[in-house]
Design an enzyme around this catalytic site. Structure first.
Site, PDB file in Angstrom:
ATOM      1  N   HIS A  88       0.818  -1.212   0.000  1.00 44.67           N
ATOM      2  CA  HIS A  88       0.000   0.000   0.000  1.00 44.67           C
ATOM      3  C   HIS A  88       0.856   1.268   0.000  1.00 44.67           C
ATOM      4  CE1 HIS A  88      -3.495   2.363   0.208  1.00 44.67           C
ATOM      5  NE2 HIS A  88      -4.166   1.725   1.140  1.00 44.67           N
ATOM      6  N   ASP A 116     -11.784 -10.203 -15.983  1.00 45.31           N
ATOM      7  CA  ASP A 116     -12.018 -11.462 -16.679  1.00 45.31           C
ATOM      8  C   ASP A 116     -10.735 -11.863 -17.392  1.00 45.31           C
ATOM      9  OD1 ASP A 116     -12.756 -13.560 -18.287  1.00 45.31           O
ATOM     10  OD2 ASP A 116     -14.361 -12.502 -19.344  1.00 45.31           O
TER      11      ASP A 116
END
Length: 540
Positions: free
Chosen positions: A260, A483
């Site tokens: 992060h 996807d």
């Protein structure tokens, strides 16, 4: 308190050793470094000190005082025995997810480890971390899990690795390491000789996708994502992105851990959709990341974590731990109709000051804030804070492209008394959130940065206290567009890192439309009251 923390790496001892080794390595200093747990959201005992300026570089030192009031380990998550369904219901109510999977260690087998590098030579690259990045170096890697159906695990893994090597050409920072320049300023360093992204392959074929996406979250998910309990500081000797690919009975779990200190949620999902794009055959990403962090802020901030001294550094190991309330994590799926009802209710009475109508986010936020405050049994005079991290890409001056790669977020902190929040109509709380969002313009962002640089701080969570509700992630992230060539994910979840009482992650509902999934972490007793609240669940 340290005896209360248990990480996947073997508990308090290994965590202490990792922190000491990391920070001693950073500073090149000897001696015993007192360990600290940086899971500090909403805590009163986190203090920040600042040294003077030397050579135009701000010097930051962080000291953790007394005892951390809240921590969370895998042992604090408990599951409900009731069954449930994770999809949003169609009658305007909230799907109240609970699950049969027990908290237990899995007999998960690691079958291989490797590293993936960009498929082309890039050379040596260095990218200075800027003011927007630095606050997150004290926290943990943020984790995402995606669950897919499929029966060709080996083929899926090959496609994922091949696509990763292509996308890393543009996102090569994730294949690098954290480092420091000669002035002690953090940066991302990449070189072709570095190992690259760590990829672990594993098998646990005794469980199905449905077993993982239906239940209330518990420690079982920790087995499917790497870098549990790993500090972002450790990116100096660990990969900035770690991936675990786990074969299950009817599909694949992709667990990713991102440093992060290097990127925020917007950049995370930009990378994930780009990775999916290359896996589907694209020779490169259609939206390359904008890598010039210093275009957003070019102030050089030296970040130091000196060794603590005095009684504070030696007393915590011997302190008797205070009781810690168990935390539960649950997804509440708000359907299209439920979202419409919430939004129309809040907008029933237009703002009297001529403000624009409340957005879906503002309406849902005040709905959650009010009911969580009720569930906590707060006193009327108790203060409660609603913390939102805002994407500042279009708010800074000059604006940055949405493809800006890094952290470009800041928090806002609307606060009120609990009694006012629930006694007043929902427009009251929604207005607090709306005004805080609209008021955080380029000037406010610049002033916040200047305060950090002149007297560096992580966040002012001592003002938020333990009654905060903290929103991360966004329903605008297109998580179900990821996807890789075998369909959209069955579900998307967050890992256990950086979870605490009141933490929320918002995701778009899998069925699309305006549905939103609310992933909420709350103390067990408060969660029990909340899940029985028909008004919160939109069942009335």
């Amino acid at each position: 308190m340290w005896s209360r923390w248990c990480s996947a790496g073997g508990g308090v001892g290994s965590l202490r050793q990792r922190v000491c080794a990391t920070l001693n390595g950073i500073h090149g200093k000897g001696g015993k470094l007192h360990p600290f747990d940086p899971l500090l959201w909403g805590l009163r005992d986190f203090a920040v000190e600042c040294g003077g300026r030397r050579g135009g570089v701000a010097s930051l030192s962080v000291t953790v005082l007394n005892q951390i009031k809240r921590d969370v380990s895998s042992s604090t998550f408990v599951s409900s025995p009731a069954g449930g369904n994770s999809s949003s219901s169609g009658n305007g109510s909230v799907s109240n997810i609970a699950g049969p999977v027990k908290n237990q260690r899995l007999n998960l087998k690691i079958t291989g480890k490797s590293h993936v590098k960009p498929n082309e030579k890039i050379g040596k690259k260095e990218y200075q971390l800027v003011t927007f990045d630095l606050p997150y170096l004290c926290f943990y890697y943020h984790q995402k899990l995606l669950f897919y159906k499929g029966d060709d695990f080996e083929g899926m893994v090959k496609k994922l690795k091949d696509g990763l090597s292509v996308v890393l050409k543009d996102f090569h920072q994730l294949a690098g390491k954290l480092g420091k320049d000669e002035e002690g300023v953090f940066r991302v360093e990449y070189d072709d000789d570095m190992a690259g992204v760590e990829v672990t392959e594993a098998v646990f074929d005794e469980i199905e996708v449905a077993d993982l996406i239906v239940p209330e979250t518990n420690s079982i998910l920790n087995e499917f994502v790497p870098h549990n309990g790993i500090l972002n500081f450790e990116g100096m000797h660990r990969s900035l992105l770690a991936v675990q690919l786990t074969k299950i009975k009817d599909g694949l779990v992709i667990g990713c851990a991102f440093n992060h200190g290097v990127l925020d949620g917007t950049s995370t999902w930009h990378f994930m959709t780009s990775w999916a794009e290359t896996c589907r055959g694209a020779p490169s990403t259609s939206a390359p990341p904008f890598l010039e962090r210093t275009k957003a802020r070019n102030t050089r901030v030296k970040y130091d974590l000196p060794l603590p001294s005095g009684p504070t550094a030696s007393s915590n190991d011997d302190a008797k731990p205070k009781p810690v309330s168990p935390l539960r994590e649950k997804i509440f799926g708000f359907s299209d109709l439920a979202i419409e009802k919430i939004k129309s209710t809040v907008n029933k009475t237009p703002p009297s000051d001529g403000s624009k109508p409340f957005s879906t986010f503002q309406a849902l936020s005040v709905h959650i804030w009010r009911h969580v405050s009720h569930a906590r049994n707060l006193k009327s005079e108790d203060h409660t804070v609603f913390i939102v991290f805002m994407n500042c890409r279009k708010r800074v001056d000059p604006p940055m492209p949405e493809t800006y790669f890094g952290n470009l977020i800041q928090a806002i902190f609307p606060v009120t008394a609990a009694g006012l929040l629930w006694d007043q109509p929902p427009q009251f709380g929604a207005s607090l959130i709306q005004k805080a969002i609209e008021g955080h313009n380029a000037k406010a962002i610049d002033e916040r940065n200047k305060r950090f640089e002149s007297a560096p701080k992580i966040f002012e969570f001592k003002d938020a206290g333990v009654n905060s509700v903290f929103v991360g992630s966004s329903p605008r992230f297109k998580v179900y567009d990821v996807d890789f060539g075998w369909g959209k994910p069955q579900n998307v979840r967050s890992g256990s890192n950086n979870k605490f009482d009141g933490r929320i992650c918002l995701y778009p509902g899998r069925n699309g439309g305006k549905s939103i999934d609310v992933e909420l972490t709350l103390e067990s007793e408060a969660m029990g009251r909340l899940e029985q609240n028909k008004e919160f669940l939109m069942e009335i």
